[in-house]
Write an enzyme that holds these catalytic residues in place. Structure first.
Site, short mmCIF file in Angstrom:
data_model
loop_
_atom_site.label_atom_id
_atom_site.label_comp_id
_atom_site.label_asym_id
_atom_site.label_seq_id
_atom_site.Cartn_x
_atom_site.Cartn_y
_atom_site.Cartn_z
CD GLN A 84 -2.82 -0.92 2.51
OE1 GLN A 84 -2.83 -1.79 3.37
NE2 GLN A 84 -3.58 0.16 2.61
CG HIS A 85 0.33 3.45 2.41
ND1 HIS A 85 -0.91 3.97 2.65
CD2 HIS A 85 0.51 2.46 3.34
CE1 HIS A 85 -1.47 3.34 3.67
NE2 HIS A 85 -0.63 2.42 4.11
CG ASP A 241 0.15 -5.47 1.09
OD1 ASP A 241 -0.52 -4.59 1.66
OD2 ASP A 241 1.38 -5.57 1.23
#
Ligand SMILES: Nc1ncnc2c1ncn2[C@@H]1O[C@H](COP(=O)(O)OP(=O)(O)O)[C@@H](O)[C@H]1O
Ligand SMILES: O=C(CO)[C@@H](O)[C@H](O)COP(=O)(O)O
Length: 483
Positions: A84-85, A241
């Protein structure tokens, strides 16, 4: 690569492009049986930056699929789940203008603090976005880039998350999904739209962002050219994820998951949007239409493995007892929110053994996650149900025992090993059949596995760690001397 008897249903591919590697599974959509698998690593920079070259993710994806042999080319659908991110900034030719800034890069801590203030404080962020952004969030990374590398920002024509980047390389279309976009900080969970005021605050043109696909939507087909799938293979939206692992477990509301990977995470599916103004719980969306309140640590398996390596011990060579407490914040920390922290050791004595020191690293890593667990769970969650333990660390006996000892709960270790990739595969199967991916994963039985009995909770150890954490506060808010 695993060889196999004939599949009973169409083949689907699930991809997990996480921090350290990309894994691909070819799965029989009828049964969930893994027909073939592959994995290839990618590099992450060291020092104060945590960056990766997105091209390496693509190369790793292609390498992992090659390991799957012909099965990947026979697949009817594919889905990519990813860390992520991460901020992927693409230029006019579609290639990255610089390496991606990853979720565990804490250089944007100052921008995070400033953005929180500018919107009116933590409560305003939590109510609007569902989360109080720390330096993991994409919005703070973009603000950091604007301040430190304005030329890169000027050259950017598209902004993507890691899973969006790989999905777009397959389809040629810029899309994301509600699960992963909810970790950017510029998606309002209250309205499920991009937040133009926040985007304005960081000078990011919404036209540079991908379209947010609906759960279950086919976002495109694999385009022609030298690609690891057959042209026309259906492509599912993909997701972050953790949201993918929730699909892969067929998670029902209220069941807690503790994931031990590069990051440590603790989460549960919820019917309610989370708005935690303390910032401990990130109010993510899941990939189906519900929510995924989650707390995440930066220091998990890699920090413990580092301590084992420093002590020249095998990661399982732990010993009980002793007085040592180790806060393993080698990368700074996110939960608790201490981006500048470093590791702290307290209670060292002549009779402390290397094995006890190693155990104290496990204890420190697990303490942070369990401390957040109560805040992640809804009031109506069953607090005695087994914790589902997943991620690479879940295979380790020392990790399993530490979680049991410090949680006092039964722990279930699912047989399905790659739950992120399995969740992506379930999402790919869902676009073929129109079914709910979590229901598909439940039919596959991915969460089944031995339940380890609870052991008495080590309250004394938990209290000692909390005490050291509190007493060390002045040291933990600053970087070590020399940095
Ligand atoms: N048998 C094992 N016992 C304990 N830890 C393990 C084992 N196998 C892998 N790991 C740990 O799992 C980590 C990788 O976990 P994984 O969930 O694959 O990470 P990520 O998805 O973040 O790349 C490694 O850092 C390693 O420490
Ligand atoms: O930042 C988070 C969750 O908010 C991390 O969980 C990343 O998504 C990285 O995951 P892994 O590489 O550890 O799987």
């Amino acid at each position: 690569m695993s060889s196999s008897p004939a599949a009973q249903g169409p083949l689907v591919v699930g991809v997990d492009t996480s921090t350290q590697s990309t894994k691909a599974l070819v799965v029989d959509a009828a049964t969930g049986r893994v027909v073939a698998s592959g994995q290839a690593p990618h590099r992450v920079s060291t020092g104060d930056a945590r960056e990766s070259d997105p091209q390496e993710w693509w190369d790793a994806l292609c390498a992992a699929l090659r390991q799957c042999g012909t099965a990947a080319r026979e697949a009817s659908a594919v889905s990519v789940a990813g860390q992520q991110h991460g901020l992927v900034a693409l230029g006019a030719d579609g290639t990255p203008v610089r390496p991606a800034l990853l979720w565990n890069d804490v250089r944007s801590a100052a921008q995070a603090r400033e953005l929180v203030e500018r919107l009116g404080g933590p409560k305003a962020w939590a109510e609007r976005v569902g989360s109080v952004p720390g330096p993991s969030f994409t919005v703070t990374k973009w603000a950091w880039l604007a301040e430190h590398e304005p030329a890169a920002v000027r050259a950017t024509r598209a902004v993507r998350l890691p899973h969006d980047y790989l999905t777009e390389r397959l389809t040629g279309c810029g899309t994301t999904d509600r699960g992963d976009v909810s970790g950017t900080g510029w998606w309002a969970s209250a309205s499920e739209t991009y937040d133009e005021e926040i985007l304005g605050m960081v000078g990011l043109d919404p036209a540079l962002l991908p379209r947010v696909a609906r759960p279950g939507e086919v976002v495109g087909t694999v385009r022609g050219g030298d690609l690891p799938f057959s042209q026309g293979t259906l492509v599912a939206p993909g997701t972050g994820d953790n949201a993918a692992a929730a699909l892969g477990l067929g998670l029902l509301p209220g069941t807690p998951v503790l994931s031990l990977g590069t990051s440590g995470t603790v989460y549960a599916v919820s019917e309610h949007r989370s708005t935690d103004a303390t910032g401990t719980v990130a109010g993510f969306a899941d990939a189906r239409g519900a929510w995924l309140p989650l707390a995440c640590t930066l220091n998990c398996t890699m920090a413990v493995d580092k301590v084992a390596a420093l002590l020249s011990l095998d990661r399982e060579a732990v010993e009980p007892g002793g007085t040592a407490t180790l806060l393993p914040y080698l990368d700074g920390e996110r939960t608790p929110n201490l981006p500048h922290a470093s590791g702290i050791l307290h209670g060292l004595r002549h009779d402390t053994t290397p094995g006890q020191l190693l155990q104290s690293a496990y204890d420190g890593a697990v303490h942070s996650l369990l401390d957040a667990l109560d805040q992640v769970l809804d009031a109506d969650a069953d607090r005695s149900s087994p914790l589902l333990l997943i991620g690479g660390g879940s295979r380790g006996a020392a990790w399993q025992h530490t979680v049991r000892r410090l949680s006092g709960r039964p722990v279930q270790v699912p047989e399905g090993k790659e739950l992120v990739a399995l969740g992506a595969a379930a999402q790919a199967a869902g676009v073929l059949t129109g079914e709910d991916p979590a229901a598909i994963a439940r039919l596959w039985g991915t969460a089944e596995g031995p339940v380890l009995d609870p052991v008495e909770r080590d309250e004394a150890k938990l209290a000692r760690i909390s005490e050291v954490l509190s007493d060390a506060a002045p040291l933990l808010v600053r970087a070590p001397h020399g940095e």
